[in-house]
Design an enzyme around this catalytic site. Structure first.
Site, PDB file in Angstrom:
ATOM      1  CB  ILE A  21      19.003  -1.400 -14.088  1.00 34.10           C
ATOM      2  CG1 ILE A  21      17.770  -1.241 -15.001  1.00 34.10           C
ATOM      3  CG2 ILE A  21      18.591  -1.355 -12.622  1.00 34.10           C
ATOM      4  CD1 ILE A  21      16.809  -2.423 -14.953  1.00 34.10           C
ATOM      5  CG  ASP A  66      32.871 -13.419 -19.211  1.00 31.75           C
ATOM      6  OD1 ASP A  66      31.948 -13.775 -18.443  1.00 31.75           O
ATOM      7  OD2 ASP A  66      32.847 -13.602 -20.439  1.00 31.75           O
ATOM      8  CB  SER A 144      16.288 -11.512  -9.414  1.00 35.59           C
ATOM      9  OG  SER A 144      15.605 -12.613  -9.949  1.00 35.59           O
ATOM     10  CE  LYS A 162      18.708 -12.225 -14.348  1.00 35.02           C
ATOM     11  NZ  LYS A 162      19.744 -11.412 -13.688  1.00 35.02           N
ATOM     12  CB  ILE A 191      13.608  -0.171 -15.804  1.00 37.89           C
ATOM     13  CG1 ILE A 191      13.369  -0.974 -14.520  1.00 37.89           C
ATOM     14  CG2 ILE A 191      14.273   1.171 -15.497  1.00 37.89           C
ATOM     15  CD1 ILE A 191      12.396  -0.376 -13.526  1.00 37.89           C
TER      16      ILE A 191
END
Ligand code: COA
Length: 267
Positions: A21, A66, A144, A162, A191
């Protein structure tokens, strides 16, 4: 196709933008004319993502870091501001880690790894990024997840991390509002075509169950999420900060996210 927004002469940096995404979000900003940087852990994947983003137009840059490493995150900013030739207008913090496991099947280090990537990583990205933002006017979006709002089995680490990310969004919206910096969260629903969805609903039957559980009766597309990010970063959302905005066909409102008790499985 994305909704019509113009981000020419805007610099956009997308952490976690090397796949899924987040890569789709980076590409959408490139199509809208922005100069885009993508950041991922893996150098080869980052280079491939840069090529993919560049194919959508405009200048594109890539970096490997990272998000658990504050110094590495800080040096990405220095490089991007130099490469892009100016400060950052839009910052997307989307790096995340996940694996399905029951709490009793997870080591403390497994829980800690996800919290360090998702929550501490978000803090690193925002904390190191602030001084490089175009102020006033900059927009920050934390990516999120439905897990922030809906408790899910096998996801204690992600739910905790989250939920924390969304509270970082809201507190920093308060702290940074006076400087003209907006901070919002976007929650992608189920998604289609993503690694996460392939893992959560691998069979046709599970896909159908997910679609039924979404009020709009379909899985989302990457552009469904990217459009919401374009909107939130645009002048149309200039008075919007501190919101947690699901782009999910109503799944979170329905309390299912299309992948509640029945959808989750242990891989
Ligand atoms: N079940 C239980 N524990 C797991 C696990 C699983 N499927 N996968 C990783 N862990 C644990 C490891 O055992 C380790 O704990 P230990 O040291 O006590 O054994 C800890 O998590 C860290 O694992 P490691 O492989 O060293 O992690 P990393 O820092 O490279 O990790 C993760 C990243 C944990 C997010 C890893 O799951 C990952 O790379 N996932 C795939 C990519 C991904 O998440 N993409 C995002 C989709 S939203």
């Amino acid at each position: 196709m994305n909704a019509e927004f113009d981000f020419k002469k805007r610099n956009v940096l997308v952490f976690g933008g090397t796949s899924g995404i987040n890569l789709g979000i980076a590409e959408a900003f490139a199509r809208a004319g922005a100069t885009v940087g993508v950041v991922g852990r893996n150098e080869e994947k980052a280079e491939a993502a840069r090529t993919a983003v560049a194919a959508h137009g405009g200048d594109a840059f890539c970096y490997s870091a990272d998000v658990r490493d504050f110094e590495a995150v800080s040096s990405v900013y220095k490089s991007f501001v130099r490469d892009a030739g100016g400060k950052i207008d839009i910052l997307i913090s989307g790096a995340a880690g996940n694996f399905p496991a029951p709490a009793l099947g997870m080591s403390p280090n497994g829980f800690k790894s996800v919290v360090e990537i998702d929550l501490l990583g978000t803090f690193h990205v925002l904390r190191a990024g602030f001084e490089h933002l175009n102020q006033p006017g900059a927009s920050i979006i934390n990516i999120s997840a439905p897990q922030a709002e809906i408790a899910m089995p096998l996801q204690s680490h992600v739910c905790a991390a989250k939920a924390g990310v969304d509270m970082v969004t809201r507190t920093l919206a308060i702290e940074w509002g006076p400087m003209g910096v907006r901070v919002n969260s976007v929650i992608p629903g189920p998604i289609d075509g993503t690694e996460g969805m392939a893992r959560l609903a691998p069979t046709e039957k599970m896909r159908e169950a997910v679609e039924k559980a979404v009020p709009l009766q379909r899985m989302g597309t990457v552009d469904d999420v990217a459009d919401v990010c374009l909107f939130l970063s645009s002048d149309a959302a200039r008075y919007v900060t501190g919101v947690i905005l699901p782009a999910d066909g109503g799944a979170v409102a329905a309390g299912s996210a299309g992948m509640g008790m029945s959808g989750m499985h242990h891989s």
